[in-house]
Design a protein around this motif. Structure first.
Motif, PDB file in Angstrom:
ATOM      1  N   MET A 117       0.821  -1.213   0.000  1.00  0.00           N
ATOM      2  CA  MET A 117       0.000   0.000   0.000  1.00  0.00           C
ATOM      3  C   MET A 117       0.854   1.262   0.000  1.00  0.00           C
ATOM      4  N   ILE A 118       1.981   1.231   0.696  1.00  0.00           N
ATOM      5  CA  ILE A 118       2.893   2.376   0.693  1.00  0.00           C
ATOM      6  C   ILE A 118       3.392   2.641  -0.723  1.00  0.00           C
ATOM      7  N   ALA A 119       3.728   1.568  -1.436  1.00  0.00           N
ATOM      8  CA  ALA A 119       4.185   1.711  -2.823  1.00  0.00           C
ATOM      9  C   ALA A 119       3.055   2.169  -3.732  1.00  0.00           C
ATOM     10  N   LEU A 120       1.895   1.540  -3.610  1.00  0.00           N
ATOM     11  CA  LEU A 120       0.758   1.862  -4.472  1.00  0.00           C
ATOM     12  C   LEU A 120       0.308   3.310  -4.300  1.00  0.00           C
ATOM     13  N   CYS A 121       0.306   3.790  -3.078  1.00  0.00           N
ATOM     14  CA  CYS A 121      -0.203   5.136  -2.786  1.00  0.00           C
ATOM     15  C   CYS A 121       0.881   6.210  -2.826  1.00  0.00           C
ATOM     16  N   SER A 135       1.421  17.043   4.005  1.00  0.00           N
ATOM     17  CA  SER A 135       0.488  17.934   3.324  1.00  0.00           C
ATOM     18  C   SER A 135      -0.876  17.258   3.255  1.00  0.00           C
ATOM     19  N   LYS A 136      -1.913  18.030   2.904  1.00  0.00           N
ATOM     20  CA  LYS A 136      -3.255  17.447   2.826  1.00  0.00           C
ATOM     21  C   LYS A 136      -3.311  16.348   1.774  1.00  0.00           C
ATOM     22  N   GLY A 137      -2.613  16.548   0.650  1.00  0.00           N
ATOM     23  CA  GLY A 137      -2.602  15.535  -0.395  1.00  0.00           C
ATOM     24  C   GLY A 137      -2.045  14.210   0.093  1.00  0.00           C
ATOM     25  N   TYR A 138      -0.960  14.265   0.852  1.00  0.00           N
ATOM     26  CA  TYR A 138      -0.369  13.032   1.366  1.00  0.00           C
ATOM     27  C   TYR A 138      -1.214  12.437   2.488  1.00  0.00           C
ATOM     28  N   ARG A 139      -1.899  13.279   3.241  1.00  0.00           N
ATOM     29  CA  ARG A 139      -2.814  12.726   4.247  1.00  0.00           C
ATOM     30  C   ARG A 139      -3.940  11.949   3.578  1.00  0.00           C
ATOM     31  N   GLN A 140      -4.429  12.469   2.438  1.00  0.00           N
ATOM     32  CA  GLN A 140      -5.455  11.733   1.703  1.00  0.00           C
ATOM     33  C   GLN A 140      -4.915  10.395   1.207  1.00  0.00           C
ATOM     34  N   ARG A 141      -3.661  10.385   0.788  1.00  0.00           N
ATOM     35  CA  ARG A 141      -3.046   9.134   0.351  1.00  0.00           C
ATOM     36  C   ARG A 141      -2.985   8.118   1.502  1.00  0.00           C
ATOM     37  N   VAL A 142      -2.657   8.604   2.692  1.00  0.00           N
ATOM     38  CA  VAL A 142      -2.625   7.716   3.859  1.00  0.00           C
ATOM     39  C   VAL A 142      -4.022   7.174   4.142  1.00  0.00           C
ATOM     40  N   GLY A 143      -5.034   8.047   4.071  1.00  0.00           N
ATOM     41  CA  GLY A 143      -6.415   7.608   4.282  1.00  0.00           C
ATOM     42  C   GLY A 143      -6.856   6.578   3.261  1.00  0.00           C
ATOM     43  N   LEU A 144      -6.461   6.783   2.006  1.00  0.00           N
ATOM     44  CA  LEU A 144      -6.790   5.809   0.966  1.00  0.00           C
ATOM     45  C   LEU A 144      -6.052   4.492   1.188  1.00  0.00           C
ATOM     46  N   ALA A 145      -4.774   4.572   1.564  1.00  0.00           N
ATOM     47  CA  ALA A 145      -4.005   3.355   1.852  1.00  0.00           C
ATOM     48  C   ALA A 145      -4.673   2.557   2.970  1.00  0.00           C
ATOM     49  N   GLN A 146      -5.130   3.253   3.990  1.00  0.00           N
ATOM     50  CA  GLN A 146      -5.811   2.591   5.105  1.00  0.00           C
ATOM     51  C   GLN A 146      -7.112   1.924   4.641  1.00  0.00           C
ATOM     52  N   PHE A 148      -7.794   0.812   1.631  1.00  0.00           N
ATOM     53  CA  PHE A 148      -7.497  -0.292   0.712  1.00  0.00           C
ATOM     54  C   PHE A 148      -6.801  -1.471   1.404  1.00  0.00           C
ATOM     55  N   LEU A 149      -6.319  -1.249   2.613  1.00  0.00           N
ATOM     56  CA  LEU A 149      -5.351  -2.151   3.245  1.00  0.00           C
ATOM     57  C   LEU A 149      -5.814  -3.596   3.338  1.00  0.00           C
ATOM     58  N   HIS A 150      -7.049  -3.817   3.723  1.00  0.00           N
ATOM     59  CA  HIS A 150      -7.544  -5.177   3.949  1.00  0.00           C
ATOM     60  C   HIS A 150      -8.160  -5.787   2.685  1.00  0.00           C
ATOM     61  N   ASP A 151      -7.896  -5.157   1.527  1.00  0.00           N
ATOM     62  CA  ASP A 151      -8.357  -5.657   0.227  1.00  0.00           C
ATOM     63  C   ASP A 151      -9.868  -5.874   0.219  1.00  0.00           C
ATOM     64  N   PRO A 152     -10.640  -4.821   0.517  1.00  0.00           N
ATOM     65  CA  PRO A 152     -12.092  -4.969   0.586  1.00  0.00           C
ATOM     66  C   PRO A 152     -12.715  -5.102  -0.808  1.00  0.00           C
ATOM     67  N   ALA A 153     -13.890  -5.721  -0.856  1.00  0.00           N
ATOM     68  CA  ALA A 153     -14.602  -5.858  -2.126  1.00  0.00           C
ATOM     69  C   ALA A 153     -15.281  -4.557  -2.533  1.00  0.00           C
ATOM     70  N   VAL A 154     -15.586  -3.715  -1.536  1.00  0.00           N
ATOM     71  CA  VAL A 154     -16.330  -2.478  -1.775  1.00  0.00           C
ATOM     72  C   VAL A 154     -15.559  -1.294  -1.200  1.00  0.00           C
ATOM     73  N   LEU A 155     -15.415  -0.239  -1.997  1.00  0.00           N
ATOM     74  CA  LEU A 155     -14.805   1.008  -1.535  1.00  0.00           C
ATOM     75  C   LEU A 155     -15.867   2.092  -1.491  1.00  0.00           C
ATOM     76  N   ILE A 156     -15.963   2.784  -0.360  1.00  0.00           N
ATOM     77  CA  ILE A 156     -16.892   3.900  -0.206  1.00  0.00           C
ATOM     78  C   ILE A 156     -16.051   5.125   0.156  1.00  0.00           C
ATOM     79  N   LEU A 157     -16.010   6.076  -0.766  1.00  0.00           N
ATOM     80  CA  LEU A 157     -15.123   7.232  -0.647  1.00  0.00           C
ATOM     81  C   LEU A 157     -15.956   8.502  -0.682  1.00  0.00           C
ATOM     82  N   ASP A 158     -15.902   9.260   0.394  1.00  0.00           N
ATOM     83  CA  ASP A 158     -16.734  10.459   0.535  1.00  0.00           C
ATOM     84  C   ASP A 158     -15.912  11.704   0.205  1.00  0.00           C
ATOM     85  N   GLU A 159     -16.117  12.228  -0.995  1.00  0.00           N
ATOM     86  CA  GLU A 159     -15.426  13.422  -1.489  1.00  0.00           C
ATOM     87  C   GLU A 159     -13.910  13.337  -1.263  1.00  0.00           C
TER      88      GLU A 159
END
Length: 235
Positions: A117-121, A135-146, A148-159
């Protein structure tokens, strides 16, 4: 269906934040959830993640009913809320390892997935920094990595791109495309360019009701710009 909503309603006092909406998402779909501020997008998403209970109606994720099988449904979901909640005193890698343990991951499986996830994000350079230093951009990347981490079937992303600069927006869009491959993705936005860049299908909600649910291609064939379509549907 990956997500199935039937007559979903959420009432706060005299206000119907969500008013009897129904829709479903098939596996692999990327669907934009559009609407003006206060339309009911975030409330719907919070119900789908098990954070809120509906006043009435039903919601299922990965065929699990959120009213009776909430924990099983949550295990299938990766969620990035509008206001990305991160532990700012933790280091990037430390936070992802901590999050993985909450998902029940451990040992080599966890460390390998965190590195992936560190590499992907695109977090390699920032991995040893505290989240509060990012920065805010990298914080969003951390949030996305978190999320995606458990390889879920469904992603719900709010703005997921709110408040980012144009370059960061492009990077996050590309990340969603890459990480969301072969997953069902529901993401909310009020930015039409976001929809055109990412979506196969669009659900538009206004004042708690679904006012349109159709493919992006059909919307384009109407002859109006996406901005005109959105404005007309939400008047």
């Amino acid at each position: 269906m990956s997500i199935e909503v039937q007559n979903l309603t959420k009432i706060y006092g005299a206000q119907r934040a969500v008013d009897g909406i129904s829709f479903s998402l098939k596996p692999g779909e990327i669907v934009g959830f559009l609407g003006p501020n206060g339309a009911g997008k975030s409330t719907t998403m919070k119900i789908l993640t098990g954070y809120l209970h509906p006043s009435s109606g039903t919601a299922k994720v990965a065929d699990y009913d959120l009213s009776s099988q909430s924990m099983a449904a949550r295990r299938c979901v990766g969620y990035l809320p509008e206001h990305n909640p991160l532990y700012t005193d933790m280091y990037v890698k430390e936070f992802l390892l901590f999050s993985g343990k909450l998902y029940g991951m451990s040992g080599k499986t966890l460390t390998s997935r965190v590195e992936e996830m560190i590499a992907l994000c695109g977090l390699e350079v920032e991995r040893k920094k505290k989240i509060g230093q990012l920065s805010k951009g990298y914080r969003q990347r951390v949030g996305l990595a978190q999320s995606f981490l458990h390889d879920p079937a469904v992603l719900i992303l709010d703005e997921p791109t709110t408040g980012l600069d144009p370059n960061q927006i492009l990077e996050i869009r590309e990340l969603i495309k890459t990480a969301g491959h072969n997953k069902t993705v529901l993401f909310s936005t009020h930015i039409m360019q976001e929809v055109e860049a990412l979506c196969d299908r669009v659900i538009i909600i206004n004042r708690g009701k679904v006012v349109s649910d159709t493919s992006l291609q059909i919307l384009r064939q109407s002859g109006n710009s996406m901005e005109e379509i959105f404005r007309n549907l939400t008047i």
